[in-house]
Design an enzyme around this catalytic site. Structure first.
Site, short mmCIF file in Angstrom:
data_model
loop_
_atom_site.label_atom_id
_atom_site.label_comp_id
_atom_site.label_asym_id
_atom_site.label_seq_id
_atom_site.Cartn_x
_atom_site.Cartn_y
_atom_site.Cartn_z
N LYS A 1 29.45 44.87 36.45
CA LYS A 1 29.67 43.42 36.65
C LYS A 1 30.19 43.14 38.05
O LYS A 1 29.70 42.25 38.75
CB LYS A 1 30.67 42.91 35.61
CG LYS A 1 30.94 41.43 35.69
CD LYS A 1 32.35 41.06 35.18
CE LYS A 1 33.40 41.44 36.18
NZ LYS A 1 34.73 40.87 35.88
N SER B 1 38.19 38.56 37.57
CA SER B 1 37.41 39.06 38.70
C SER B 1 36.02 38.44 38.61
O SER B 1 35.23 38.81 37.75
CB SER B 1 37.29 40.58 38.63
OG SER B 1 38.54 41.17 38.90
N LYS C 1 38.80 41.80 46.11
CA LYS C 1 38.55 42.59 44.90
C LYS C 1 37.17 43.24 44.94
O LYS C 1 37.01 44.41 44.59
CB LYS C 1 38.69 41.69 43.66
CG LYS C 1 38.39 42.38 42.32
CD LYS C 1 39.45 43.39 41.92
CE LYS C 1 39.04 44.24 40.72
NZ LYS C 1 39.17 43.56 39.43
#
Lengths: 296, 296
Positions: free
Chosen positions: B239, B96, B171
């Site tokens: 993140k 990701s 995502k």
């Protein structure tokens, strides 16, 4: 069979009152706009001249009004429910108002021997018509038990959440989550669209996972169609979030994200979109990012 | 049968690699931590000395790494995938990372004749073990078709969202919605609890309506139990939201609420809770309001 009084025959109150009539309850009604009473009276209700008169001929009085000040006026005012109520009357306030206001009104009612529940609803006009509202009630268990059948004529889910004010606390929690879930969907989908990705494909890819929600299923198809016909109007959601913030400030809970989404709703209202469905929150982001989240 | 290379054998990469082995694919593996390769090698994989060596013996190379810098290093570095790849190799980055980084890496790969998909996953370690991840892929349709069977060994839902970078855009959208839905639940439930209402009753009253969500169903029982064992760690969600904000700023989309929830996550990390499950967002509110959302 209990005699019911109904005060406030707006978009929600009217079909709720009709469902009580259809169930066979004797019904006295009042609305400050006389014309609002017409269809319910035609269906068999008795028109009263004031909230006081409604109370005088009822065992149970239901109020369904816009916000706390209107409920205070209808209950505590000179021609209000308490002025006409006999001791033992049950007042069910089904409006969505500030929980602290519910508690104050219940105290004033108790001083006159009137017992009270707060019992706000969720589901909107279609479920009010069908009698399938979700009803979140607060107040004493014995009072709840005494009127549960009546509530069951208006709602398919009738839950006692706790003491007086709890119904409105649950409703505020509901409205905070709904507004933020819509805003989350909007922020994410405008980002995806501006990044060049088909928002419908993103919807398909994420709806089955942890990002899935009733909001995503209910509102995303309307966002993709650009359809913001209400539904539940942005200006009503502003009212609920104002009550949530007032409550949060009074009891000492920080609500930074609800405060943020309230500002977004206010911006939309200032921009003339207060009458749009709350799914129209997406327009705040669309306008700033100069793009539309639409089916490709 | 295609020869597969797998780079990055962490919590997610290890079970994903094992599922490919179990499906019968020849597998070469590499991790900068040699010990991370042990169990996969014991299960039949070949250990390589670098990402370059992995590429040299593979038709398809999968990377599963923490973030954009690690993927750049593993692909573009001196001993990276591109240094060892034959023209025609397919690189699937399942990490990701920032969508703009995916696009840059794909351009560099294309210059060496290497075709690329970005294909991040959602679902966490349990679904990685079961091979039931949700995989969101971006890249050319023909490349996707060529490796769809391979992806199907690791995930039960494999969706091509669009061109390269689209997988990571989906995502990020997913992660924005999940973080905000958890925060919405937290803000609402701390308010309800501090207002004196049993949060479990509020949960029961609202879960079936528009406030319902997968987050509410998955996380509310853990919040009521005070269980913040990961699951998906707050520091990993930070993140993802940093990548979302970087992307939003780069393409010109305002994300005020995602920015707000990122600050909440940062506050929790500063307070030593970065290793908690993201359901632990509720603690930000609990600590400030000096109350716990627990079953009464």
């Amino acid at each position: 069979m209990k005699r019911i009084g109904f005060i406030g025959l707006g978009i929600m109150g009217k079909p709720m009152a009709r469902n009580l009539l259809a169930a066979g309850y004797p019904l006295a009604v009042y609305d400050i706009v006389p014309a609002a009473m017409e269809t319910v009276v035609a269906a068999g209700a008795t028109a009263a001249a004031s909230s006081r008169e409604v109370a005088a001929q009822s065992d149970v009085v239901i109020t369904m009004l816009p916000n706390s000040p209107e409920v205070r006026q209808a209950v505590l005012g000179e021609d209000g429910v308490l002025a006409g109520a006999r001791p033992g009357l049950i007042l069910i306030d089904m409006s969505s108002i500030a929980p602290l206001a519910s508690r104050e009104i219940a105290e004033a009612a108790a001083a006159r021997g009137v017992r009270m529940l707060d019992a706000p609803v969720s589901g909107g006009e279609p479920k009010a018509i069908q009698g399938t509202l979700a009803i979140m009630a607060g107040g004493p268990q014995d009072v709840f038990d005494e009127v549960k059948d009546i509530l069951g004529k208006m709602g398919s889910s009738v839950t006692r959440v706790g003491d007086i004010g709890s119904g409105n606390v649950a409703k505020l929690a509901n409205q905070m989550i709904v507004a933020l879930n819509i805003a989350a969907m909007s922020e994410a989908m405008v980002l995806a669209t501006k990044a060049g990705v088909d928002p419908k494909k993103v919807f398909e890819a994420i709806r089955g996972g942890l990002a899935g929600s009733t909001v995503l299923e209910a509102k995303m198809p309307l966002v993709l169609a650009g359809n913001f016909k209400p539904g539940f109007r942005i200006e009503l959601h502003i009212k609920d979030l104002m009550n949530a913030l007032d409550t949060a400030h009074a009891i000492g809970v920080p609500v930074p994200l609800s405060s943020g989404v309230l500002e977004i709703l206010q911006a939309l209202k200032v921009g003339g979109k207060g009458g749009d469905d709350h799914g129209g929150i997406v327009q705040f982001y669309e306008d700033l990012a100069r793009i539309r989240v639409r089916e490709h």
